[in-house]
Scaffold this motif. Sequence first.
Motif, PDB file in Angstrom:
ATOM      1  N   LEU A  73       0.828  -1.201   0.000  1.00 32.12           N
ATOM      2  CA  LEU A  73       0.000   0.000   0.000  1.00 32.12           C
ATOM      3  C   LEU A  73       0.872   1.265   0.000  1.00 32.12           C
ATOM      4  O   LEU A  73       0.505   2.275  -0.620  1.00 32.12           O
ATOM      5  CB  LEU A  73      -0.962  -0.007   1.183  1.00 32.12           C
ATOM      6  N   ILE A  74       2.016   1.226   0.627  1.00 33.61           N
ATOM      7  CA  ILE A  74       2.957   2.344   0.569  1.00 33.61           C
ATOM      8  C   ILE A  74       3.435   2.521  -0.877  1.00 33.61           C
ATOM      9  O   ILE A  74       3.462   3.647  -1.396  1.00 33.61           O
ATOM     10  CB  ILE A  74       4.149   2.118   1.525  1.00 33.61           C
ATOM     11  N   VAL A  75       3.788   1.428  -1.524  1.00 29.34           N
ATOM     12  CA  VAL A  75       4.229   1.502  -2.918  1.00 29.34           C
ATOM     13  C   VAL A  75       3.094   2.036  -3.801  1.00 29.34           C
ATOM     14  O   VAL A  75       3.310   2.891  -4.657  1.00 29.34           O
ATOM     15  CB  VAL A  75       4.737   0.127  -3.411  1.00 29.34           C
ATOM     16  N   ARG A 124       5.984  12.156   1.184  1.00 36.20           N
ATOM     17  CA  ARG A 124       6.391  12.472   2.555  1.00 36.20           C
ATOM     18  C   ARG A 124       5.729  11.535   3.552  1.00 36.20           C
ATOM     19  O   ARG A 124       4.629  11.038   3.328  1.00 36.20           O
ATOM     20  CB  ARG A 124       6.043  13.913   2.892  1.00 36.20           C
ATOM     21  N   PHE A 125       6.415  11.356   4.675  1.00 33.61           N
ATOM     22  CA  PHE A 125       5.919  10.489   5.745  1.00 33.61           C
ATOM     23  C   PHE A 125       4.473  10.829   6.096  1.00 33.61           C
ATOM     24  O   PHE A 125       3.617   9.948   6.168  1.00 33.61           O
ATOM     25  CB  PHE A 125       6.817  10.640   6.984  1.00 33.61           C
ATOM     26  N   LEU A 136       8.782   1.798   5.812  1.00 27.22           N
ATOM     27  CA  LEU A 136       9.562   2.683   4.940  1.00 27.22           C
ATOM     28  C   LEU A 136      11.040   2.323   5.002  1.00 27.22           C
ATOM     29  O   LEU A 136      11.723   2.259   3.970  1.00 27.22           O
ATOM     30  CB  LEU A 136       9.340   4.146   5.327  1.00 27.22           C
ATOM     31  N   ARG A 137      11.532   2.042   6.203  1.00 27.35           N
ATOM     32  CA  ARG A 137      12.945   1.664   6.356  1.00 27.35           C
ATOM     33  C   ARG A 137      13.242   0.378   5.571  1.00 27.35           C
ATOM     34  O   ARG A 137      14.257   0.283   4.877  1.00 27.35           O
ATOM     35  CB  ARG A 137      13.294   1.472   7.830  1.00 27.35           C
ATOM     36  N   THR A 138      12.339  -0.601   5.674  1.00 28.74           N
ATOM     37  CA  THR A 138      12.529  -1.860   4.947  1.00 28.74           C
ATOM     38  C   THR A 138      12.534  -1.628   3.443  1.00 28.74           C
ATOM     39  O   THR A 138      13.356  -2.198   2.713  1.00 28.74           O
ATOM     40  CB  THR A 138      11.430  -2.868   5.335  1.00 28.74           C
ATOM     41  N   VAL A 144      13.660  -0.425  -2.869  1.00 29.63           N
ATOM     42  CA  VAL A 144      12.383  -0.161  -3.536  1.00 29.63           C
ATOM     43  C   VAL A 144      12.082   1.334  -3.519  1.00 29.63           C
ATOM     44  O   VAL A 144      11.581   1.896  -4.490  1.00 29.63           O
ATOM     45  CB  VAL A 144      11.246  -0.962  -2.867  1.00 29.63           C
ATOM     46  N   LEU A 145      12.400   1.987  -2.409  1.00 34.75           N
ATOM     47  CA  LEU A 145      12.270   3.436  -2.263  1.00 34.75           C
ATOM     48  C   LEU A 145      13.642   4.011  -1.933  1.00 34.75           C
ATOM     49  O   LEU A 145      14.500   3.316  -1.385  1.00 34.75           O
ATOM     50  CB  LEU A 145      11.312   3.800  -1.126  1.00 34.75           C
ATOM     51  N   ALA A 146      13.818   5.286  -2.247  1.00 34.33           N
ATOM     52  CA  ALA A 146      15.002   6.021  -1.816  1.00 34.33           C
ATOM     53  C   ALA A 146      14.534   7.183  -0.959  1.00 34.33           C
ATOM     54  O   ALA A 146      13.500   7.796  -1.239  1.00 34.33           O
ATOM     55  CB  ALA A 146      15.789   6.538  -3.013  1.00 34.33           C
ATOM     56  N   SER A 147      15.283   7.475   0.089  1.00 40.24           N
ATOM     57  CA  SER A 147      15.019   8.634   0.934  1.00 40.24           C
ATOM     58  C   SER A 147      15.900   9.762   0.415  1.00 40.24           C
ATOM     59  O   SER A 147      17.129   9.639   0.382  1.00 40.24           O
ATOM     60  CB  SER A 147      15.353   8.302   2.395  1.00 40.24           C
ATOM     61  N   VAL A 148      15.260  10.861  -0.006  1.00 37.67           N
ATOM     62  CA  VAL A 148      15.981  11.966  -0.633  1.00 37.67           C
ATOM     63  C   VAL A 148      15.605  13.272   0.065  1.00 37.67           C
ATOM     64  O   VAL A 148      14.555  13.359   0.708  1.00 37.67           O
ATOM     65  CB  VAL A 148      15.657  12.055  -2.143  1.00 37.67           C
ATOM     66  N   PRO A 149      16.438  14.308  -0.067  1.00 38.40           N
ATOM     67  CA  PRO A 149      16.058  15.608   0.495  1.00 38.40           C
ATOM     68  C   PRO A 149      14.743  16.083  -0.121  1.00 38.40           C
ATOM     69  O   PRO A 149      14.449  15.814  -1.290  1.00 38.40           O
ATOM     70  CB  PRO A 149      17.216  16.526   0.091  1.00 38.40           C
ATOM     71  N   ALA A 150      13.962  16.812   0.667  1.00 37.36           N
ATOM     72  CA  ALA A 150      12.670  17.304   0.197  1.00 37.36           C
ATOM     73  C   ALA A 150      12.847  18.196  -1.029  1.00 37.36           C
ATOM     74  O   ALA A 150      13.793  18.992  -1.106  1.00 37.36           O
ATOM     75  CB  ALA A 150      11.960  18.060   1.309  1.00 37.36           C
ATOM     76  N   SER A 151      11.953  18.058  -1.976  1.00 37.04           N
ATOM     77  CA  SER A 151      12.027  18.811  -3.226  1.00 37.04           C
ATOM     78  C   SER A 151      11.820  20.306  -3.023  1.00 37.04           C
ATOM     79  O   SER A 151      12.217  21.110  -3.860  1.00 37.04           O
ATOM     80  CB  SER A 151      11.011  18.261  -4.226  1.00 37.04           C
TER      81      SER A 151
END
Length: 152
Positions: free
Chosen positions: A28-30, A39-40, A58-60, A66-73
Amino acid sequence: MVTRTRFDDSECPVARSVDAIGDWWSLLIVRDAFDGSRRFGEFQRSLGVAKNILTARLRTLVDGGVLASVPASDGSAYREYVLTPKGEALFPVIVALRQWGEQNFFAPGEPHSRLVDRREGRPLRALEVRSADGRRLAPGDTAVHKVRGSGS
């Protein structure tokens, strides 16, 4: 606490895929990431999931690529979650689950969200499994060649 069974060394691609995704919250997150959530707080509002569960999922998904954590746009101090190419490759899986759900869990005429072609505004054609030469395949038309007689 019960230890989760791991399948990351299984010979079965389905088992490894399920192991990588983790659970239904992750799918569901995907799904929400495909719908534009980054955003969280957006994920949390959409899903209504507890913050500790969302943090873990999200960490998993980030650890699994599958996801990357990036600086906010917008340049703020927040982090955003974006689909990686590995995550984007889940698009047919999400579409297949959506189409299966539409066919099997809604009464005729019952309202539900719809995935449409952005350019045409029309629903997508049903996904089909096809052979290398283009024939449509049913489950009975396929066979799994197992390794060492385990998994599928």
